[in-house]
Design a protein around this motif. Structure first.
Motif, PDB file in Angstrom:
ATOM      1  N   LEU A 177     -12.479  -6.347  18.892  1.00  0.00           N
ATOM      2  CA  LEU A 177     -13.509  -6.332  17.863  1.00  0.00           C
ATOM      3  C   LEU A 177     -12.775  -6.452  16.527  1.00  0.00           C
ATOM      4  N   ASP A 178     -12.830  -7.620  15.917  1.00  0.00           N
ATOM      5  CA  ASP A 178     -11.971  -7.945  14.778  1.00  0.00           C
ATOM      6  C   ASP A 178     -12.530  -7.373  13.479  1.00  0.00           C
ATOM      7  N   LEU A 179     -11.850  -6.356  12.965  1.00  0.00           N
ATOM      8  CA  LEU A 179     -12.138  -5.812  11.639  1.00  0.00           C
ATOM      9  C   LEU A 179     -10.853  -6.014  10.835  1.00  0.00           C
ATOM     10  N   PRO A 180     -10.768  -7.106  10.096  1.00  0.00           N
ATOM     11  CA  PRO A 180      -9.476  -7.554   9.554  1.00  0.00           C
ATOM     12  C   PRO A 180      -8.908  -6.653   8.460  1.00  0.00           C
ATOM     13  N   LEU A 181      -7.584  -6.684   8.382  1.00  0.00           N
ATOM     14  CA  LEU A 181      -6.863  -6.081   7.271  1.00  0.00           C
ATOM     15  C   LEU A 181      -7.071  -6.912   6.006  1.00  0.00           C
ATOM     16  N   ARG A 182      -6.857  -6.280   4.865  1.00  0.00           N
ATOM     17  CA  ARG A 182      -6.961  -7.021   3.608  1.00  0.00           C
ATOM     18  C   ARG A 182      -5.781  -7.973   3.417  1.00  0.00           C
ATOM     19  N   ALA A 183      -4.644  -7.616   3.994  1.00  0.00           N
ATOM     20  CA  ALA A 183      -3.444  -8.452   3.889  1.00  0.00           C
ATOM     21  C   ALA A 183      -2.622  -8.251   5.152  1.00  0.00           C
ATOM     22  N   PRO A 184      -1.832  -9.246   5.547  1.00  0.00           N
ATOM     23  CA  PRO A 184      -0.996  -9.099   6.749  1.00  0.00           C
ATOM     24  C   PRO A 184      -0.007  -7.948   6.609  1.00  0.00           C
ATOM     25  N   VAL A 185       0.397  -7.393   7.747  1.00  0.00           N
ATOM     26  CA  VAL A 185       1.394  -6.326   7.756  1.00  0.00           C
ATOM     27  C   VAL A 185       2.680  -6.840   8.399  1.00  0.00           C
ATOM     28  N   VAL A 186       3.761  -6.163   8.095  1.00  0.00           N
ATOM     29  CA  VAL A 186       5.054  -6.475   8.696  1.00  0.00           C
ATOM     30  C   VAL A 186       5.430  -5.317   9.602  1.00  0.00           C
TER      31      VAL A 186
ATOM     32  N   ALA B 185      -4.574   4.705  19.126  1.00  0.00           N
ATOM     33  CA  ALA B 185      -3.138   4.432  18.988  1.00  0.00           C
ATOM     34  C   ALA B 185      -2.612   5.206  17.778  1.00  0.00           C
ATOM     35  N   PRO B 186      -1.304   5.424  17.695  1.00  0.00           N
ATOM     36  CA  PRO B 186      -0.760   6.332  16.682  1.00  0.00           C
ATOM     37  C   PRO B 186      -0.971   5.866  15.245  1.00  0.00           C
ATOM     38  N   ILE B 187      -1.219   6.826  14.365  1.00  0.00           N
ATOM     39  CA  ILE B 187      -1.256   6.583  12.935  1.00  0.00           C
ATOM     40  C   ILE B 187      -0.104   7.338  12.274  1.00  0.00           C
ATOM     41  N   ALA B 188       0.268   6.892  11.083  1.00  0.00           N
ATOM     42  CA  ALA B 188       1.272   7.587  10.275  1.00  0.00           C
ATOM     43  C   ALA B 188       0.544   8.268   9.125  1.00  0.00           C
ATOM     44  N   LYS B 189       0.827   9.530   8.929  1.00  0.00           N
ATOM     45  CA  LYS B 189       0.072  10.294   7.942  1.00  0.00           C
ATOM     46  C   LYS B 189       0.454   9.949   6.508  1.00  0.00           C
ATOM     47  N   ALA B 190       1.731   9.728   6.237  1.00  0.00           N
ATOM     48  CA  ALA B 190       2.174   9.530   4.855  1.00  0.00           C
ATOM     49  C   ALA B 190       1.476   8.359   4.159  1.00  0.00           C
ATOM     50  N   PRO B 191       1.393   7.158   4.779  1.00  0.00           N
ATOM     51  CA  PRO B 191       0.683   6.061   4.099  1.00  0.00           C
ATOM     52  C   PRO B 191      -0.803   6.367   3.893  1.00  0.00           C
ATOM     53  N   LEU B 192      -1.406   7.082   4.817  1.00  0.00           N
ATOM     54  CA  LEU B 192      -2.811   7.450   4.659  1.00  0.00           C
ATOM     55  C   LEU B 192      -2.980   8.437   3.514  1.00  0.00           C
ATOM     56  N   TYR B 193      -2.075   9.408   3.426  1.00  0.00           N
ATOM     57  CA  TYR B 193      -2.145  10.375   2.331  1.00  0.00           C
ATOM     58  C   TYR B 193      -2.008   9.666   0.981  1.00  0.00           C
ATOM     59  N   GLU B 194      -1.121   8.681   0.907  1.00  0.00           N
ATOM     60  CA  GLU B 194      -0.947   7.938  -0.341  1.00  0.00           C
ATOM     61  C   GLU B 194      -2.223   7.219  -0.748  1.00  0.00           C
TER      62      GLU B 194
ATOM     63  N   ARG C 175       7.068  -1.737   8.632  1.00  0.00           N
ATOM     64  CA  ARG C 175       6.924  -1.493   7.193  1.00  0.00           C
ATOM     65  C   ARG C 175       5.500  -1.022   6.880  1.00  0.00           C
ATOM     66  N   PRO C 176       5.240   0.261   7.037  1.00  0.00           N
ATOM     67  CA  PRO C 176       3.884   0.766   6.785  1.00  0.00           C
ATOM     68  C   PRO C 176       3.523   0.654   5.313  1.00  0.00           C
ATOM     69  N   SER C 177       2.231   0.510   5.050  1.00  0.00           N
ATOM     70  CA  SER C 177       1.762   0.360   3.678  1.00  0.00           C
ATOM     71  C   SER C 177       0.442   1.082   3.485  1.00  0.00           C
ATOM     72  N   PRO C 178       0.274   1.785   2.366  1.00  0.00           N
ATOM     73  CA  PRO C 178      -1.024   2.404   2.066  1.00  0.00           C
ATOM     74  C   PRO C 178      -2.156   1.387   1.977  1.00  0.00           C
ATOM     75  N   ALA C 179      -1.818   0.110   1.756  1.00  0.00           N
ATOM     76  CA  ALA C 179      -2.853  -0.918   1.665  1.00  0.00           C
ATOM     77  C   ALA C 179      -3.620  -1.083   2.973  1.00  0.00           C
ATOM     78  N   ALA C 180      -3.003  -0.698   4.084  1.00  0.00           N
ATOM     79  CA  ALA C 180      -3.671  -0.807   5.379  1.00  0.00           C
ATOM     80  C   ALA C 180      -4.599   0.368   5.663  1.00  0.00           C
ATOM     81  N   ALA C 181      -4.507   1.426   4.861  1.00  0.00           N
ATOM     82  CA  ALA C 181      -5.246   2.661   5.155  1.00  0.00           C
ATOM     83  C   ALA C 181      -6.755   2.477   5.276  1.00  0.00           C
ATOM     84  N   PRO C 182      -7.422   1.743   4.365  1.00  0.00           N
ATOM     85  CA  PRO C 182      -8.881   1.590   4.522  1.00  0.00           C
ATOM     86  C   PRO C 182      -9.279   0.980   5.862  1.00  0.00           C
TER      87      PRO C 182
END
Length: 335
Positions: A75-84, A118-127, A87-94
């Motif tokens: 079920l495709d709910l796309p990211l705003r920008a590609p990820v690497v 699947a696992p999440i990382a707390k630090a980028p979400l907190y940011e 390299r976690p990014s707060p931009a993926a949090a929403p």
């Protein structure tokens, strides 16, 4: 059991989630249980040697049931920008938060039979402003307004082989644990755990064992008084409420095979007291289960592993175990 698939959230797309999801589908595609990924289609495709050719975009859980043996439903709910990868990014949090919210909504509506995260990382979400310590607490908030018959969680349980451990405190600094313990918190954890053992694990007369906090369970007050003032009163209260329970036991004697045969779940007071025996018993296959919710939720018992993400090294054992256990729990609730 409800007829829908499981909903599997992608987790942090820069972690190993996409990779282990593809590997889990490859192993389970013929025998099931079927699941539908909720996340970014391209992030999943990038983790597959076959790229998008093994994936199929779906709009509803019913489509996933049909497609699962031939392609991994997303079920495709796309990211705003590609990820690497790595390299976690707060931009993926929403997007990460939206994936979890969508899965929970589908579970509450009955369109899927359970949620696997699947696992999440707390630090980028907190940011990005995320206000919850982790998945468990967020799921509790998302389901708080829904009707639920019985003692309410969320309570974290870890399962490895024949060992089940439920936690009274979770991601708290060790220095704070004693101050956070209370009779009420231990009693609630015990009630939720006993209820889940009956409802979800089909154990008619669950037996609980409660760990002490201090070495030797306090040695009669000589090495701490938490057992006398908090833990033992909580055990007595649980007995008064009809729960078959014993303790407090010294934690270093609670987990050998001979002791595990005496109880169906152990109530542990802090994170490492529960997680160390689980990972010693089955490092690759442990499962995290959230108890006391109106939905079924499981998760692999490991993190995002950014250091190996995208390198093809991540093992899917724990995710596969989480998927299989989620189906088992959903069957028990649907019986």
């Amino acid at each position: 059991m409800k007829s829908g698939p499981l909903a599997l959230t992608l987790g942090d797309p820069a972690g190993v989630g996409p990779e282990i999801i593809v590997k889990a589908w490859s192993e389970l595609r013929r025998e099931g249980p079927p699941f539908m990924v909720i996340g970014d289609f391209q992030a999943v495709a990038s983790a597959s040697a076959g790229g998008a050719s093994i994936l199929r975009k779906v709009l509803a859980p019913a489509e996933a049931m049909t497609a699962f043996s031939d392609a991994l439903p997303v079920l495709d709910l796309p990211l705003r920008a590609p990820v690497v990868a790595g390299r976690p990014s707060p931009a993926a949090a929403p997007a990460i938060i939206k994936w979890i919210e969508t899965a929970v909504g589908l579970a509450l509506s009955g369109a899927v039979c359970g949620v696997v995260t699947a696992p999440i990382a707390k630090a980028p979400l907190y940011e990005a402003g995320f206000k919850f310590p982790g998945h468990t607490e967020f799921l509790g908030e998302l389901t708080a307004s829904e009707a639920f018959d019985g003692a309410r969680g969320p309570i974290m349980m870890l399962v490895a082989g024949d060992l089940r451990v439920a936690l009274v405190t979770v991601h708290e600094p060790l220095a704070k644990v004693s101050g956070l313990l209370s009779v009420e918190a231990i009693v609630n954890a015990g009630l939720v755990t006993a209820q889940a053992l009956r409802r979800d694990f089909a154990i008619a007369r669950p037996r609980l064992a409660v760990a002490g906090l201090n070495p030797h369970a306090g040695e009669g007050g000589g090495i701490g008084r938490e057992e006398i003032e908090i833990v033992a009163p909580a055990v007595r209260a649980l007995k008064d409420l009809g729960v078959e329970v014993a303790g407090p036991y010294p934690a270093d004697t609670l987990f050998p095979q001979e002791m595990r045969e005496r109880y169906d779940a152990a109530i542990c007071l802090y994170h490492d007291q529960a997680l160390i025996p689980v990972k010693m018993l089955d490092f690759w296959g442990g499962v995290n289960v959230t108890l006391g919710l109106p939905i079924v939720r499981t998760s692999p018992d490991h993190g995002t592993a950014f250091d190996i993400a995208g390198r093809g090294l991540a093992r899917p054992d724990s995710l596969i175990a989480a998927i299989r256990l989620a189906e088992q729990l959903a069957r028990a609730r649907g019986a």
